[in-house]
Design a protein around this motif. Structure first.
Motif, PDB file in Angstrom:
ATOM      1  N   THR A 108      11.311  -7.065   1.342  1.00 37.72           N
ATOM      2  CA  THR A 108      10.576  -5.843   1.019  1.00 37.72           C
ATOM      3  C   THR A 108      11.066  -5.246  -0.289  1.00 37.72           C
ATOM      4  N   SER A 112       9.019  -4.582  -3.670  1.00 37.11           N
ATOM      5  CA  SER A 112       8.942  -3.262  -4.304  1.00 37.11           C
ATOM      6  C   SER A 112       9.307  -3.350  -5.788  1.00 37.11           C
ATOM      7  N   ALA A 137       1.345   5.082  -3.215  1.00 31.10           N
ATOM      8  CA  ALA A 137       0.930   4.081  -2.230  1.00 31.10           C
ATOM      9  C   ALA A 137       2.107   3.196  -1.822  1.00 31.10           C
ATOM     10  N   VAL A 138       2.936   2.808  -2.803  1.00 29.99           N
ATOM     11  CA  VAL A 138       4.114   1.992  -2.481  1.00 29.99           C
ATOM     12  C   VAL A 138       5.082   2.785  -1.606  1.00 29.99           C
ATOM     13  N   TYR A 139       5.287   4.052  -1.950  1.00 31.34           N
ATOM     14  CA  TYR A 139       6.185   4.898  -1.152  1.00 31.34           C
ATOM     15  C   TYR A 139       5.675   5.024   0.283  1.00 31.34           C
ATOM     16  N   ALA A 140       4.373   5.220   0.431  1.00 30.72           N
ATOM     17  CA  ALA A 140       3.788   5.314   1.769  1.00 30.72           C
ATOM     18  C   ALA A 140       3.951   4.002   2.535  1.00 30.72           C
ATOM     19  N   THR A 141       3.802   2.900   1.824  1.00 29.82           N
ATOM     20  CA  THR A 141       3.975   1.591   2.472  1.00 29.82           C
ATOM     21  C   THR A 141       5.394   1.412   3.000  1.00 29.82           C
ATOM     22  N   LEU A 142       6.368   1.878   2.232  1.00 27.85           N
ATOM     23  CA  LEU A 142       7.771   1.707   2.607  1.00 27.85           C
ATOM     24  C   LEU A 142       8.221   2.685   3.687  1.00 27.85           C
ATOM     25  N   THR A 143       7.529   3.795   3.842  1.00 25.80           N
ATOM     26  CA  THR A 143       7.961   4.823   4.800  1.00 25.80           C
ATOM     27  C   THR A 143       7.007   4.932   5.981  1.00 25.80           C
ATOM     28  N   PHE A 145       4.218   3.321   6.781  1.00 27.39           N
ATOM     29  CA  PHE A 145       3.770   2.089   7.420  1.00 27.39           C
ATOM     30  C   PHE A 145       4.907   1.306   8.069  1.00 27.39           C
ATOM     31  N   GLU A 146       6.139   1.662   7.758  1.00 31.81           N
ATOM     32  CA  GLU A 146       7.249   1.068   8.497  1.00 31.81           C
ATOM     33  C   GLU A 146       7.203   1.510   9.950  1.00 31.81           C
ATOM     34  N   GLN A 149       4.218  -0.198  11.613  1.00 33.21           N
ATOM     35  CA  GLN A 149       4.513  -1.592  11.912  1.00 33.21           C
ATOM     36  C   GLN A 149       5.347  -1.726  13.174  1.00 33.21           C
TER      37      GLN A 149
END
Length: 239
Positions: A108, A112, A137-143, A145-146, A149
């Motif tokens: 991950t 990033s 969007a990347v920040y949201a994916t890392l936080t 959406f973790e 998931q």
């Protein structure tokens, strides 16, 4: 495009504009890097800032080179240096990927870093909205959406490395397979050889438990295996 048009483009990419783009790229690196650093990942805020800033500078220089040499009859491609960034940043991402036992960590973070490089190129090209929206969007994916998931992950499993010494190898192998079926486990990487002690074998294997409650299945599996009188020594490593 003639020389007059090229000079107009050059005026648009002023020193102030170049600095503004670099600041935007640094902000992108901060947004993503803070999250990685907070989670103690191999690449933190400063690494992401440098990647984004370097990509941004590359794109700014590409624009200047295009404007400078186009009036001289050259046909430079302003996206060429940026393309090298996208492919070349992979070596840095690869440095964050580590293998620990059976698991691989750092994928991950590597992704990033690659994403930040792309956002830095967007900032360097002057696409502020894309760069900043992409950072969000990347920040949201890392936080966010973790968490998503984790809730959606229905393939829970537990992995156990077995290292044992035993007598009656065929009998122990039979029990291993039987216990595995009973406790929803899959055996792999089974290896064995005879020890210096006659009739005693050293056996290693990997057991992956994929039932509804893998931890409970694992505990029962070890209890059954430990109760086998032919097992002289049993060591396990949890992954």
């Amino acid at each position: 495009m003639d020389a007059g048009e090229a000079s107009v483009v050059l005026e648009e990419i002023s020193y102030f504009e170049a600095v503004l783009r670099m600041l935007c790229a640094m902000l992108v690196g901060i947004v993503v890097g803070v999250e990685r650093g907070r989670n103690h990942r191999p690449a933190g805020m400063r690494t992401h800032m440098l990647v984004a800033l370097g990509a941004c500078v590359t794109m700014v220089v590409s624009n200047y080179l295009f404007v400078e040499f186009r009036p001289l009859g050259a046909t430079p491609d302003p996206a060429r240096l940026g393309a090298q960034v996208v492919s070349g940043v992979g070596f840095l991402g690869a440095g964050t990927i580590m293998r620990e036992g059976l698991s691989v960590k750092g994928l991950t973070t590597a992704a990033s870093i690659w994403a930040v490089a792309c956002l830095g190129l967007a900032a360097g090209a002057g696409y502020y909205a894309i760069a900043l929206t992409g950072a969000a969007a990347v920040y949201a994916t890392l936080t966010v959406f973790e968490v998503v998931q984790r809730k959606m992950n229905v393939t829970r499993h537990a992995t156990l490395a077995l290292d044992l010494e035993c007598k009656d190898l065929s009998g122990v192998m039979h029990d291993l397979n039987r216990f595995s079926v009973q406790q929803n486990a899959t055996l792999s990487h089974v290896q064995f050889d005879e020890t210096e002690e006659r009739g005693v074998y050293h056996l290693t294997a990997i057991a992956v438990f994929r039932g509804a409650n893998p931890q409970a299945d694992q505990a029962v599996f070890l209890e059954k295996l430990g109760g086998n009188l032919n097992v002289k020594k049993l060591e396990t490593t949890q992954y």
